[in-house]
Each structure stands twice: as structure tokens, then as C-alpha cells.
Design a protein around this motif. Structure first.
Motif, PDB file in Angstrom:
ATOM      1  N   VAL A   1       9.353  14.574   0.891  1.00 47.20           N
ATOM      2  CA  VAL A   1       8.568  14.008  -0.066  1.00 47.20           C
ATOM      3  C   VAL A   1       8.777  12.674  -1.081  1.00 47.20           C
ATOM      4  N   TYR A   2       9.538  12.479  -1.886  1.00 51.82           N
ATOM      5  CA  TYR A   2      10.494  11.911  -1.990  1.00 51.82           C
ATOM      6  C   TYR A   2      11.881  11.177  -1.335  1.00 51.82           C
ATOM      7  N   ASP A   3      11.778  10.074  -2.071  1.00 49.40           N
ATOM      8  CA  ASP A   3      12.579   8.556  -1.228  1.00 49.40           C
ATOM      9  C   ASP A   3      13.711   8.775  -1.904  1.00 49.40           C
ATOM     10  N   ILE A   4      13.520   8.663  -3.022  1.00 53.25           N
ATOM     11  CA  ILE A   4      15.033   8.371  -3.760  1.00 53.25           C
ATOM     12  C   ILE A   4      14.717   9.735  -5.062  1.00 53.25           C
ATOM     13  N   VAL A   5      16.463   9.853  -5.203  1.00 57.49           N
ATOM     14  CA  VAL A   5      16.871  11.089  -6.534  1.00 57.49           C
ATOM     15  C   VAL A   5      17.441  10.200  -7.457  1.00 57.49           C
TER      16      VAL A   5
ATOM     17  N   THR B   1       3.552   1.522  -4.829  1.00 56.11           N
ATOM     18  CA  THR B   1       3.216   2.467  -6.857  1.00 56.11           C
ATOM     19  C   THR B   1       4.381   2.777  -6.019  1.00 56.11           C
ATOM     20  N   VAL B   2       4.603   2.871  -7.571  1.00 56.37           N
ATOM     21  CA  VAL B   2       5.785   3.989  -7.794  1.00 56.37           C
ATOM     22  C   VAL B   2       5.414   4.654  -8.549  1.00 56.37           C
ATOM     23  N   LYS B   3       6.028   6.238  -8.237  1.00 64.37           N
ATOM     24  CA  LYS B   3       5.623   7.769  -8.792  1.00 64.37           C
ATOM     25  C   LYS B   3       7.196   8.076  -9.039  1.00 64.37           C
ATOM     26  N   GLY B   4       7.244   8.617  -9.869  1.00 63.10           N
ATOM     27  CA  GLY B   4       8.133   8.949 -10.518  1.00 63.10           C
ATOM     28  C   GLY B   4       7.887  10.298 -11.167  1.00 63.10           C
ATOM     29  N   THR B   5       8.589  11.775 -11.017  1.00 59.61           N
ATOM     30  CA  THR B   5       8.482  12.928 -11.056  1.00 59.61           C
ATOM     31  C   THR B   5      10.032  13.630 -11.694  1.00 59.61           C
TER      32      THR B   5
ATOM     33  N   GLY C   1       0.784  -0.913  -0.116  1.00 61.68           N
ATOM     34  CA  GLY C   1       0.269  -0.028   0.119  1.00 61.68           C
ATOM     35  C   GLY C   1       0.288   1.503   0.016  1.00 61.68           C
ATOM     36  N   LYS C   2       1.821   0.812   0.031  1.00 61.42           N
ATOM     37  CA  LYS C   2       2.976   2.761   0.332  1.00 61.42           C
ATOM     38  C   LYS C   2       3.257   2.698  -1.375  1.00 61.42           C
ATOM     39  N   THR C   3       3.611   4.254  -1.359  1.00 58.29           N
ATOM     40  CA  THR C   3       4.002   4.616  -2.657  1.00 58.29           C
ATOM     41  C   THR C   3       5.722   4.842  -2.111  1.00 58.29           C
ATOM     42  N   LEU C   4       6.514   4.361  -3.537  1.00 58.06           N
ATOM     43  CA  LEU C   4       7.357   5.089  -3.459  1.00 58.06           C
ATOM     44  C   LEU C   4       8.227   6.350  -4.515  1.00 58.06           C
ATOM     45  N   ASN C   5       8.559   7.059  -4.467  1.00 60.13           N
ATOM     46  CA  ASN C   5       8.494   9.073  -4.935  1.00 60.13           C
ATOM     47  C   ASN C   5       9.897   8.825  -5.340  1.00 60.13           C
ATOM     48  N   ILE C   6      10.008   8.186  -6.578  1.00 57.58           N
ATOM     49  CA  ILE C   6      11.458   8.938  -7.182  1.00 57.58           C
ATOM     50  C   ILE C   6      10.917  10.166  -7.895  1.00 57.58           C
ATOM     51  N   LEU C   7      12.777  11.079  -7.758  1.00 55.27           N
ATOM     52  CA  LEU C   7      13.182  12.196  -8.224  1.00 55.27           C
ATOM     53  C   LEU C   7      13.709  12.260  -8.956  1.00 55.27           C
ATOM     54  N   CYS C   8      13.486  11.601 -10.517  1.00 56.41           N
ATOM     55  CA  CYS C   8      14.740  11.742 -11.160  1.00 56.41           C
ATOM     56  C   CYS C   8      14.569  12.665 -12.631  1.00 56.41           C
ATOM     57  N   TRP C   9      15.929  11.694 -13.237  1.00 50.71           N
ATOM     58  CA  TRP C   9      15.657  12.221 -14.651  1.00 50.71           C
ATOM     59  C   TRP C   9      14.274  11.132 -15.177  1.00 50.71           C
ATOM     60  N   GLU C  10      14.328  12.043 -17.096  1.00 49.28           N
ATOM     61  CA  GLU C  10      13.233  11.720 -17.552  1.00 49.28           C
ATOM     62  C   GLU C  10      13.225   9.689 -18.614  1.00 49.28           C
ATOM     63  N   GLY C  11      12.373   9.216 -18.056  1.00 48.88           N
ATOM     64  CA  GLY C  11      12.222   7.417 -18.216  1.00 48.88           C
ATOM     65  C   GLY C  11      12.769   7.083 -17.042  1.00 48.88           C
ATOM     66  N   TYR C  12      13.372   7.268 -16.267  1.00 53.32           N
ATOM     67  CA  TYR C  12      13.785   6.434 -15.052  1.00 53.32           C
ATOM     68  C   TYR C  12      12.647   5.697 -13.993  1.00 53.32           C
TER      69      TYR C  12
END
Length: 372
Positions: A92-96, A69-73, A42-53
Motif C-alpha cells: 500500500v505504502y510507497d515511502i516510510v 496526489t500525495v497521501k500521508g498516513t 494521475g498516480k498517488t504517492l502513499n507515505i506512511l509517516c510521522w505527523e506533519g510529514y
């Protein structure tokens, strides 16, 4: 009989613990995680990333495995990354996924946290060249895991530019006036420095130019300005510029020639005689994430060779795990340079930390805003 019953009971207990996620053994590690992966559901992994990652082609299986859920910004430049992260994004973000001219800055600003490499099963299988770089190491701890890498190509439409360009100075030819595209990023200053030879004695010279050198780099970019149709922001924007034949040459990532080739265009990417800059994008965990264990699970998952192959297939970038090659077609190995990595490691001047980034940005903005 008692011994057999005891052994069966012990085995059943172990299997129960395993299925509950309490003892997931990591390949290549003597450690076992104590994380109950059922807690991820039920958790969301928020990734702040380059396009396509954060493409579904390689995130979907992870989502299904853990019920998350994996959400990319996406961000379009290293400066946009730092702006998002410092404007409240740290919670907000977990991975960059920063490039090397920003990765060290994130470490220095205490915006990311050390990574327990024992929990990354395939870490020792990642390319030595990428693991050996020290820009994400501080006090003996490692803050980033190599993910993708590649060149800043000279990209050109081979149906228009009939002879393969040999030098970045081809951009200055009169016939290409208004037909060139540069990336809207301070890395354009790195290119100008390379054209001026500032990396001949020291590859790091591009990333620590003094005021006189910055003035010369600015002069070179102003000389180029009449040639420039557009300073592109995203890879998709550059693709459209090439498709619409608004530009015939550009600085671009491997994604552009690979994408346009699939659409029937004769677009190529090369490294000119002066060389080219290159980038290594890392996976880094933000300092204030509430999902550290899930972030670690993602890093462990995506660095497996079969999953890195999926990343290469989507992005057409080189990936950090050489083992991905066996999951790639010969054509994809060629496109992603995974069949000739040493050549590119030798030819590329990988970005480095720019201590005077503010000054570089000032000069770059002066170029964009300056009159021809």
C-alpha cells in the motif's frame, strides 16, 4: 548552411525529448533519468509517516509538477509503523519515514529497498553527520536518506516553572505530582536509562540494556508514575495537555514549544544537564512499491534546500539539508536549531537500533499497566 540546419534539428530533437521527461538532468549528478515523468500523471504517492510529514504546504507543488496526489498516513510510534507495514501495508505504502531505532529493522527484515543516490541531486549537500550513520547501509547499499532530526526535549511551561529545569530529575519534585507527561513509547526507557547514567561509557548503552538494567529502568519509571498525568500519543495531544494546564513539564518534540509559542504560551524546550536523546527520520522506499520512480522523484524533490525549508517551517524540526537555512527567517533558524546544528549534534544521543525491541516493549507495557 547544412551544418546550421543539422544543429537546429539536433537541438529541436533534444528539447522535444526533454519536454517529454526522457532526459531530466539531475543537479550534481552525471546521470540522467530515463523515466518519462508524464507517466506519473494521475498516480498517488502513499507515505506512511510521522505527523506533519505530508503537509500540503510542501506537497502541493510536487503534486502540481507531476499531476499526482500525495497521501500521508500518520503513525504515532515506531511500533505502529512496523505493524502497519507488516499487516499488508507493504503493498500500500510507497515511502516510510522511520526513526533510527526502527530503520535498521526495516532493512534487516527486507521491507525496504536500496536507494539510487545518483538520482538524489542534493544528497551530497545533506549534513555529513547524518549521511555518515551506517544503520541504513547494508552490503554497500544505502536504504535511507536523512530527512528531519531533532531532540527529545524537556518541555516546560515557563509561567509555572519559574526556574529553568537543570535535570530530568526535576520531574520527581513533589510540586509536580500529576503534572508531568511522558511519551507513550519505549523511548521512555531510553530516558530512564539516561537518568541512571547508562550512556556515560557508551551512548549505545540505552539501546542494549540487559535484564538488570531494564529492571532498574522500570523501577525508575515506576518511581515517576505518580508524577505522570498522561502518556501522550500524538504531538497534538501533548499540545492540548499543555494548553489546558493539565501538565507543566513533559518529554516533547520541538513542535510543541514552537506551536504553543505561536498561540501566546510561554512554553520552552531545553536539553538538561544529563543530555537528551534525539532522532533522525529517514525517507525509505518500501520493497513492494509499484511507484518506485515516483518515490524517487519525491525524495529528490523534498531534499532540495528550498523544499526542506518548507518542511522546517511546518514541523519546526531540524532538516537534513543545511542549505535550507538561507530560506528560513532568523527566528525559524533559532526554533529549528539550524543556526547551531553542531551544538545539537554534540549534545544529543541519537536513537539506535534496539535489537531486543520486543523485550523493551514488554517492560514498557509493565510500567503502564503496573500499580503505583
Amino acid at each position: 548552411m547544412k551544418k546550421l540546419l543539422l544543429s537546429a534539428l539536433t537541438l529541436a530533437t533534444a528539447v522535444t525529448l526533454w519536454n517529454c521527461g526522457g532526459g531530466e538532468k539531475k543537479e550534481g549528478s552525471s546521470e540522467s533519468t530515463a523515466v518519462n515523468t508524464a507517466d506519473f500523471k494521475g498516480k498517488t504517492l502513499n507515505i506512511l509517516c510521522w505527523e506533519g510529514y505530508a503537509d500540503p504546504k510542501f506537497t502541493k507543488a510536487f503534486e502540481e509538477k507531476y499531476g499526482v496526489t500525495v497521501k500521508g498516513t500518520y503513525f504515532g510510534s515506531s511500533d505502529e509503523l512496523i505493524a502497519k507495514l507488516t499487516a499488508g501495508g507493504g503493498d500500500v505504502y510507497d515511502i516510510v519515514t522511520p526513526s533510527p531505532d526502527m530503520a535498521q529493522a526495516l532493512v534487516e527484515r527486507d521491507l525496504v529497498q536500496p536507494i539510487d543516490l545518483k538520482k538524489v541531486a542534493h544528497y551530497d549537500s545533506l549534513a555529513d553527520k547524518l549521511r555518515s550513520m551506517q544503520d541504513v547501509v547494508k552490503n554497500g547499499e544505502t536504504y535511507g536518506v536523512p530527512f528531519t532530526w531533532g531532540p527529545d526535549y524537556l518541555v516546560y511551561n515557563a509561567d509555572v516553572v519559574k526556574t529553568e529545569p537543570k535535570s530530568w530529575n526535576e520531574f520527581l519534585k513533589p510540586e509536580y505530582k500529576g503534572k508531568i507527561a511522558l511519551w507513550d513509547d519505549i523511548s521512555s526507557l531510553y530516558l530512564a536509562g539516561m537518568m541512571l547514567g547508562y550512556d556515560k561509557q557508551d551512548k549505545g548503552g540505552l539501546y542494549k540494556m540487559n535484564e538488570q538494567q531494564l529492571a532498574e529502568a522500570k523501577k525508575k519509571l515506576m518511581e515517576l508514575k505518580p508524577q505522570v498525568r498522561k502518556y501522550w500519543v500524538t504531538a497534538g495531544e501533548l499540545d492540548n495537555l499543555m494548553k489546558n494546564k493539565e501538565v507543566v513539564m513533559a518529554v516533547g518534540w520541538p513542535l510543541t514549544p514552537a506551536t504553543l509559542k505561536k498561540e501566546g504560551m510561554n512554553v520552552k524546550g531545553i536539553i538538561p544537564q544529563e543530555g537528551a536523546t534525539g532522532w533522525i527520520d529517514r525517507l525509505m522506499i518500501t520493497k513492494n512499491t509499484a511507484n518506485k520512480d515516483l518515490a524517487m522523484a519525491w525524495i529528490d524533490y523534498i531534499t532540495a534546500p528550498e523544499n526542506m525549508a518548507k518542511v522546517a517551517e511546518v514541523t519546526n524540526y531540524s532538516v537534513a539539508n543545511p542549505g535550507a537555512t538561507r530560506f528560513l527567517t532568523p527566528e525559524l533558524q533559532e526554533v529549528t536549531q539550524m543556526n547551531n546544528t553542531q551544538y545539537y549534534f554534540d549534545k544529543l544521543n541519537f536513537w539506535q537500533y534496539v535489537k531486543e525491541r520486543k523485550r523493551y516493549n514488554e517492560v514498557w507495557n509493565e510500567v503502564k499497566g503496573g500499580a503505583i
